[in-house]
Design a protein around this motif. Sequence first.
Motif, PDB file in Angstrom:
ATOM      1  N   UNK A  47     -10.856   9.105  59.485  1.00  0.00           N
ATOM      2  CA  UNK A  47      -9.373  10.400  60.124  1.00  0.00           C
ATOM      3  C   UNK A  47      -8.993  10.222  61.360  1.00  0.00           C
ATOM      4  N   UNK A  48      -9.874   9.221  61.870  1.00  0.00           N
ATOM      5  CA  UNK A  48      -9.253   8.993  63.512  1.00  0.00           C
ATOM      6  C   UNK A  48      -8.348   8.229  62.844  1.00  0.00           C
ATOM      7  N   UNK A  49      -9.384   6.695  62.623  1.00  0.00           N
ATOM      8  CA  UNK A  49      -8.298   5.682  62.662  1.00  0.00           C
ATOM      9  C   UNK A  49      -7.751   5.193  61.277  1.00  0.00           C
ATOM     10  N   UNK A  50      -7.954   6.045  60.164  1.00  0.00           N
ATOM     11  CA  UNK A  50      -7.159   6.220  59.201  1.00  0.00           C
ATOM     12  C   UNK A  50      -5.703   6.551  59.638  1.00  0.00           C
ATOM     13  N   UNK A  51      -5.186   7.814  60.182  1.00  0.00           N
ATOM     14  CA  UNK A  51      -4.396   7.799  60.670  1.00  0.00           C
ATOM     15  C   UNK A  51      -3.764   7.352  61.906  1.00  0.00           C
ATOM     16  N   UNK A  52      -4.695   6.861  62.853  1.00  0.00           N
ATOM     17  CA  UNK A  52      -3.722   5.537  63.766  1.00  0.00           C
ATOM     18  C   UNK A  52      -3.327   4.272  63.104  1.00  0.00           C
ATOM     19  N   UNK A  54      -2.027   4.456  60.081  1.00  0.00           N
ATOM     20  CA  UNK A  54      -0.911   4.859  58.670  1.00  0.00           C
ATOM     21  C   UNK A  54      -0.172   5.350  59.362  1.00  0.00           C
ATOM     22  N   UNK A  55      -0.322   5.885  60.524  1.00  0.00           N
ATOM     23  CA  UNK A  55       0.774   6.626  60.958  1.00  0.00           C
ATOM     24  C   UNK A  55       1.486   6.069  62.078  1.00  0.00           C
ATOM     25  N   UNK A  56       0.004   5.579  63.414  1.00  0.00           N
ATOM     26  CA  UNK A  56       0.228   5.789  64.633  1.00  0.00           C
ATOM     27  C   UNK A  56      -0.032   6.682  65.286  1.00  0.00           C
ATOM     28  N   UNK A  57      -0.594   7.531  65.121  1.00  0.00           N
ATOM     29  CA  UNK A  57      -0.770   9.460  65.499  1.00  0.00           C
ATOM     30  C   UNK A  57      -2.019   9.317  65.427  1.00  0.00           C
ATOM     31  N   UNK A  58      -2.314  10.308  66.556  1.00  0.00           N
ATOM     32  CA  UNK A  58      -4.002  10.580  66.712  1.00  0.00           C
ATOM     33  C   UNK A  58      -3.949  11.564  65.553  1.00  0.00           C
ATOM     34  N   UNK A 312     -11.583  19.110  54.613  1.00  0.00           N
ATOM     35  CA  UNK A 312     -10.410  19.476  53.326  1.00  0.00           C
ATOM     36  C   UNK A 312      -8.685  19.222  53.875  1.00  0.00           C
ATOM     37  N   UNK A 313      -8.944  18.944  55.267  1.00  0.00           N
ATOM     38  CA  UNK A 313      -8.015  19.514  55.659  1.00  0.00           C
ATOM     39  C   UNK A 313      -7.200  17.992  55.938  1.00  0.00           C
ATOM     40  N   UNK A 314      -8.532  16.629  56.432  1.00  0.00           N
ATOM     41  CA  UNK A 314      -8.590  15.905  57.082  1.00  0.00           C
ATOM     42  C   UNK A 314      -7.377  14.815  55.520  1.00  0.00           C
ATOM     43  N   UNK A 315      -7.820  14.723  54.953  1.00  0.00           N
ATOM     44  CA  UNK A 315      -7.595  14.306  52.850  1.00  0.00           C
ATOM     45  C   UNK A 315      -5.798  14.582  52.936  1.00  0.00           C
ATOM     46  N   UNK A 316      -5.806  16.331  53.068  1.00  0.00           N
ATOM     47  CA  UNK A 316      -4.239  16.680  53.504  1.00  0.00           C
ATOM     48  C   UNK A 316      -3.750  15.635  54.174  1.00  0.00           C
ATOM     49  N   UNK A 317      -3.669  15.624  55.493  1.00  0.00           N
ATOM     50  CA  UNK A 317      -3.626  15.179  56.584  1.00  0.00           C
ATOM     51  C   UNK A 317      -2.917  13.469  56.615  1.00  0.00           C
ATOM     52  N   UNK A 318      -3.614  12.834  55.522  1.00  0.00           N
ATOM     53  CA  UNK A 318      -4.073  11.270  55.116  1.00  0.00           C
ATOM     54  C   UNK A 318      -2.587  11.423  53.994  1.00  0.00           C
ATOM     55  N   UNK A 319      -2.246  12.364  53.309  1.00  0.00           N
ATOM     56  CA  UNK A 319      -1.557  12.300  52.487  1.00  0.00           C
ATOM     57  C   UNK A 319      -2.518  11.738  51.140  1.00  0.00           C
ATOM     58  N   UNK A 320      -3.616  12.479  51.010  1.00  0.00           N
ATOM     59  CA  UNK A 320      -4.455  11.681  49.678  1.00  0.00           C
ATOM     60  C   UNK A 320      -3.997  13.219  48.780  1.00  0.00           C
ATOM     61  N   UNK A 321      -4.795  12.635  47.644  1.00  0.00           N
ATOM     62  CA  UNK A 321      -4.585  13.693  46.709  1.00  0.00           C
ATOM     63  C   UNK A 321      -5.871  15.080  47.246  1.00  0.00           C
TER      64      UNK A 321
END
Length: 353
Positions: A47-52, A54-58, A312-321
Amino acid sequence: MTSTSPAQPAEKHVAPQADHGDPARSLVARIAEGRAWLFLAGLLICFEIWSRLAFGATFVLNPFNLQSIAIFAVAPLLLATGQTFVIISGGIDLSLGFIMGLAAVIAAHATNMAGAAIPLPLAMLAGILASVIVAGVPGVINGLLISRLKVPPFIGTLGMFGVARGAAFLLAGGTTVPVQNSWFALLGNGKFYGIPYLVLITAIFVIVMHYLLSQTRFGQHNYAIGANVQAARRAGIDIRGHILRLYVLSAMCAGLGGALYAARFTAGAAQAGEPLLLDSVAAVVIGGASLFGGSGTIFGTVAGALVIAVIQYGLVFVNVEPFWQFIAVGVVIIISVLIDQAQRRFSGARQDE
């Protein structure tokens, strides 16, 4: 003249070298025992790699994310803590979800009624105490059914699932019960130096339960019963009394979960724990406990609950259904069970040699 030969020195005793076991076996055992923490670390990295990207954020270093994950984990972890004791003993408790809902409704009603007669802080404590005590009643019935009447745990607790469900909806009048108590709302949504009160209470509770399981005779008996109930009986362990206490403890854990749910949402809902029952079992299994009994730890269950909360939280955070979370949790459960079975087969093969 006879010559005496010098005394021969005593043969030096050399202690045998310690057998450290097969390195491959040791590696498999360590992976199996720590699989929940490995899953958790892997998820956080992903999720850290995905977030950086996709969003450039940690993701991991964001305090809000960490607080949200911890709060997500509170209710499933409280249910899973009691479930851990039950599963280690070789049983299962399917009634916890609606015992939690019943406790949430009781907490709301008791807090409101007590608030009309005593100060709000005392009313809050009265509501929490009432919810935990009432939750213990279905636990007593579960324990009596299983220990005295020899009803299989799956069937006995499934029946109590329906009874607790109906009682909760009847007491709630088919709707949610709002709580009129500012102290109760503060408990559910306030923070202490940035840490939510709910997380602090759960952390203290988990440490106490870890001590109970790992450092007391009750915990030792629990492992013994789960490993071999006949051997435990021959060792003089009170099987029936232990199982009764075990299911009361499990139900009271759900009772505390219901009270904290009512505090978080300032309302009691009969269906509060319905979606969390399977999460509680999943957290225990992911945490390394065997459904055959005899193994498991509270800290492993903590890791399992955090794995589910991160998914549960991570998938919502990265905008996955959010529906993907069910698939992800299911895959992790299957992998955990496969690792447990591989460990058992490998250990059995070594023992047979």
